[in-house]
Design a protein around this motif. Structure first.
Motif, PDB file in Angstrom:
ATOM      1  N   THR A 112       0.821  -1.216   0.000  1.00 29.33           N
ATOM      2  CA  THR A 112       0.000   0.000   0.000  1.00 29.33           C
ATOM      3  C   THR A 112       0.851   1.261   0.000  1.00 29.33           C
ATOM      4  O   THR A 112       0.498   2.262  -0.636  1.00 29.33           O
ATOM      5  CB  THR A 112      -0.931   0.005   1.226  1.00 29.33           C
ATOM      6  N   PHE A 113       1.987   1.234   0.700  1.00 28.50           N
ATOM      7  CA  PHE A 113       2.786   2.439   0.862  1.00 28.50           C
ATOM      8  C   PHE A 113       4.054   2.459   0.008  1.00 28.50           C
ATOM      9  O   PHE A 113       4.745   3.481  -0.033  1.00 28.50           O
ATOM     10  CB  PHE A 113       3.151   2.631   2.340  1.00 28.50           C
ATOM     11  N   ALA A 114       4.362   1.385  -0.671  1.00 24.50           N
ATOM     12  CA  ALA A 114       5.611   1.335  -1.436  1.00 24.50           C
ATOM     13  C   ALA A 114       5.676   2.440  -2.485  1.00 24.50           C
ATOM     14  O   ALA A 114       6.721   3.059  -2.700  1.00 24.50           O
ATOM     15  CB  ALA A 114       5.758  -0.039  -2.091  1.00 24.50           C
ATOM     16  N   ALA A 115       4.548   2.737  -3.148  1.00 23.84           N
ATOM     17  CA  ALA A 115       4.551   3.749  -4.208  1.00 23.84           C
ATOM     18  C   ALA A 115       4.821   5.151  -3.673  1.00 23.84           C
ATOM     19  O   ALA A 115       5.280   6.028  -4.422  1.00 23.84           O
ATOM     20  CB  ALA A 115       3.213   3.724  -4.952  1.00 23.84           C
ATOM     21  N   LEU A 116       4.535   5.377  -2.391  1.00 17.53           N
ATOM     22  CA  LEU A 116       4.759   6.699  -1.807  1.00 17.53           C
ATOM     23  C   LEU A 116       6.194   6.909  -1.333  1.00 17.53           C
ATOM     24  O   LEU A 116       6.599   8.049  -1.072  1.00 17.53           O
ATOM     25  CB  LEU A 116       3.815   6.920  -0.623  1.00 17.53           C
ATOM     26  N   CYS A 117       6.964   5.842  -1.193  1.00 14.65           N
ATOM     27  CA  CYS A 117       8.281   5.963  -0.568  1.00 14.65           C
ATOM     28  C   CYS A 117       9.245   6.878  -1.311  1.00 14.65           C
ATOM     29  O   CYS A 117       9.999   7.623  -0.661  1.00 14.65           O
ATOM     30  CB  CYS A 117       8.879   4.571  -0.361  1.00 14.65           C
ATOM     31  N   PRO A 118       9.289   6.889  -2.656  1.00 15.32           N
ATOM     32  CA  PRO A 118      10.174   7.873  -3.308  1.00 15.32           C
ATOM     33  C   PRO A 118       9.822   9.308  -2.933  1.00 15.32           C
ATOM     34  O   PRO A 118      10.713  10.142  -2.731  1.00 15.32           O
ATOM     35  CB  PRO A 118       9.945   7.594  -4.801  1.00 15.32           C
ATOM     36  N   GLU A 119       8.526   9.609  -2.811  1.00 15.62           N
ATOM     37  CA  GLU A 119       8.123  10.951  -2.419  1.00 15.62           C
ATOM     38  C   GLU A 119       8.486  11.217  -0.956  1.00 15.62           C
ATOM     39  O   GLU A 119       8.897  12.326  -0.599  1.00 15.62           O
ATOM     40  CB  GLU A 119       6.620  11.126  -2.632  1.00 15.62           C
ATOM     41  N   VAL A 120       8.313  10.219  -0.093  1.00  2.66           N
ATOM     42  CA  VAL A 120       8.678  10.381   1.314  1.00  2.66           C
ATOM     43  C   VAL A 120      10.162  10.709   1.437  1.00  2.66           C
ATOM     44  O   VAL A 120      10.561  11.610   2.195  1.00  2.66           O
ATOM     45  CB  VAL A 120       8.327   9.106   2.103  1.00  2.66           C
ATOM     46  N   ARG A 121      10.992  10.018   0.677  1.00  4.80           N
ATOM     47  CA  ARG A 121      12.440  10.272   0.746  1.00  4.80           C
ATOM     48  C   ARG A 121      12.768  11.675   0.244  1.00  4.80           C
ATOM     49  O   ARG A 121      13.585  12.379   0.846  1.00  4.80           O
ATOM     50  CB  ARG A 121      13.189   9.208  -0.054  1.00  4.80           C
ATOM     51  N   ARG A 122      12.138  12.090  -0.862  1.00 12.86           N
ATOM     52  CA  ARG A 122      12.427  13.436  -1.388  1.00 12.86           C
ATOM     53  C   ARG A 122      12.024  14.507  -0.383  1.00 12.86           C
ATOM     54  O   ARG A 122      12.688  15.534  -0.259  1.00 12.86           O
ATOM     55  CB  ARG A 122      11.678  13.645  -2.713  1.00 12.86           C
TER      56      ARG A 122
END
Length: 400
Positions: A112-122
């Protein structure tokens, strides 16, 4: 992993040092865009929440007026969609502290959250205002309620004990901590705690599985209840180092609270861990009776600790290192691992209104609105965790 403070005056005396750590946290967040970098060591968070000093974040939030989605059922919980304005303290939280825990969750994200992780890191180098605006755009808050009963739940605390130990037995170091014996973990009960202490067959099965020895059986019990801990260990050559003992297995016996046993006996009114220790000091002849009231024993595995490892807690059930003050243990049937959660709790010890990550669980953490707050490590964190027992409200933050 649950046991239920330090006075507010002690907490407030450390706020100035905490501000220094908050500034360091922002630097860590910047580095985390290229990979996960642990935080500098932090003192246990036995204090009220500290807001980011110059960022209210409320003025420039995106409009939150879209139609609310319908309720959702998740295991033993019901999720009710709400406006962001329902979340107490949302505009004041120092989000960069939680962002480091979120980046940890992104090491092992669920689907569910994997797709958001690049944005979280940025966003690790973004301002709190920008982080809040992104959350409003990308996430929907849901109030967590039980299927039956009141919506207010219970917050307790846990921590990582730090215990002096020796690699070999001797005067002052006579209580063994064990690695799992052969054949353990086959979903059938092994010897109980009392049988381990008294039966030759049980002692024989554990011979050679000793990792280290500690002085106090209550310290050993606490280590087992918390599920992990740090040992300042004296090696056989006389040198000293710090290692971590992580949970490896149990004897598959039922867990029984020793504090609950004392309450049933009418022996104490204060069943917190400090209250338990005080009772044992007054009744040393009943120590075994107390210990054996909990048949469950935990076995450990030893892990080396680098300076970077020492800046975080042990790995929780999600498989990522816990962040003091920003990781919670939950009932995984009600809140999936890796979910960002808004937590609100007020009581005599703490006022908490903050973003946390669901990264762990425990045998005593059952129910929709139930959380165990990871307080850190060492005696002050232990004092907080040993006494924390407050009303709780939770909101999960789920992708839109």
């Amino acid at each position: 992993m649950t046991m239920n403070s330090t006075p507010a005056s002690r907490a407030s005396s450390r706020i100035s040092s905490m501000n220094r750590f908050l500034r360091l946290g922002a630097i860590v967040g910047m580095l985390a865009g290229c990979g996960s970098v642990p935080l500098p060591p932090q003192p246990p968070l036995d204090r009220p929440a500290v807001a980011a000093p110059a960022d209210t974040g409320a003025a420039n939030l995106p409009a939150d007026n879209a139609p609310l989605p319908p309720p959702m059922l998740q295991g033993r919980s019901r999720w009710i969609a709400v406006r962001w304005s329902e979340l107490p303290g949302f505009a004041e939280d120092a989000l960069h502290e939680a962002w480091n825990a979120w980046i940890k969750s992104c090491e092992r994200p669920g689907p569910t959250f994997a797709a958001l992780c690049p944005e979280v890191r940025r966003l690790s180098i973004a301002s709190g205002e920008e982080q809040r605006a992104w959350m409003v755009q990308r996430l929907q808050p849901y109030r967590v309620e039980p299927l039956f009963g009141p919506s207010e739940g219970l917050l307790t605390g846990y921590y990582e004990p730090v215990i002096q130990a020796s690699r070999q037995p001797g005067p002052g170091y006579e209580i063994p901590l064990y690695a799992p014996p052969a054949g353990i973990g086959q979903r059938r009960p092994w010897y109980s705690r009392q049988e381990i202490d008294t039966l030759p067959a049980a002692r024989s099965a554990l011979r050679g599985r000793e990792i280290a020895y500690v002085a106090d059986p209550l310290d050993a019990l606490m280590l087992q209840i918390q599920g992990s801990g740090r040992l300042r260990i004296v090696e056989r050559d006389g040198s000293q180092r710090v290692v971590r003992l992580a949970y490896a297995a149990t004897n598959d016996q039922p867990y029984r609270s020793v504090g609950g046993w004392l309450l049933q006996q009418g022996a104490v009114r204060d069943a917190s861990w400090p209250g338990i220790k005080a009772w044992v000091a007054q009744n040393p002849q009943r120590l075994n009776e107390l210990m054996w009231s909990n048949p469950r024993t935990v076995f450990f595995r030893e892990e080396a600790m680098s300076e970077l490892d020492a800046a975080f807690g042990p790995r929780g059930a999600q498989g990522v290192a816990l962040t003091p003050g920003r990781s919670i243990a939950v009932d995984k049937d009600s809140i999936p691992y890796g979910t960002p959660v808004w937590l609100a709790s007020s009581g005599p010890l703490l006022k908490l209104q903050r973003l946390v990550l669901a990264q762990d669980t425990g045998s005593a953490i059952n129910g929709a609105v139930r959380a165990d707050y990871f307080a850190g490590w060492g005696p002050e964190a232990g004092e907080l965790a040993g006494r924390l027992k407050q009303p709780l409200r939770l909101w999960v933050l789920w992708p839109r």
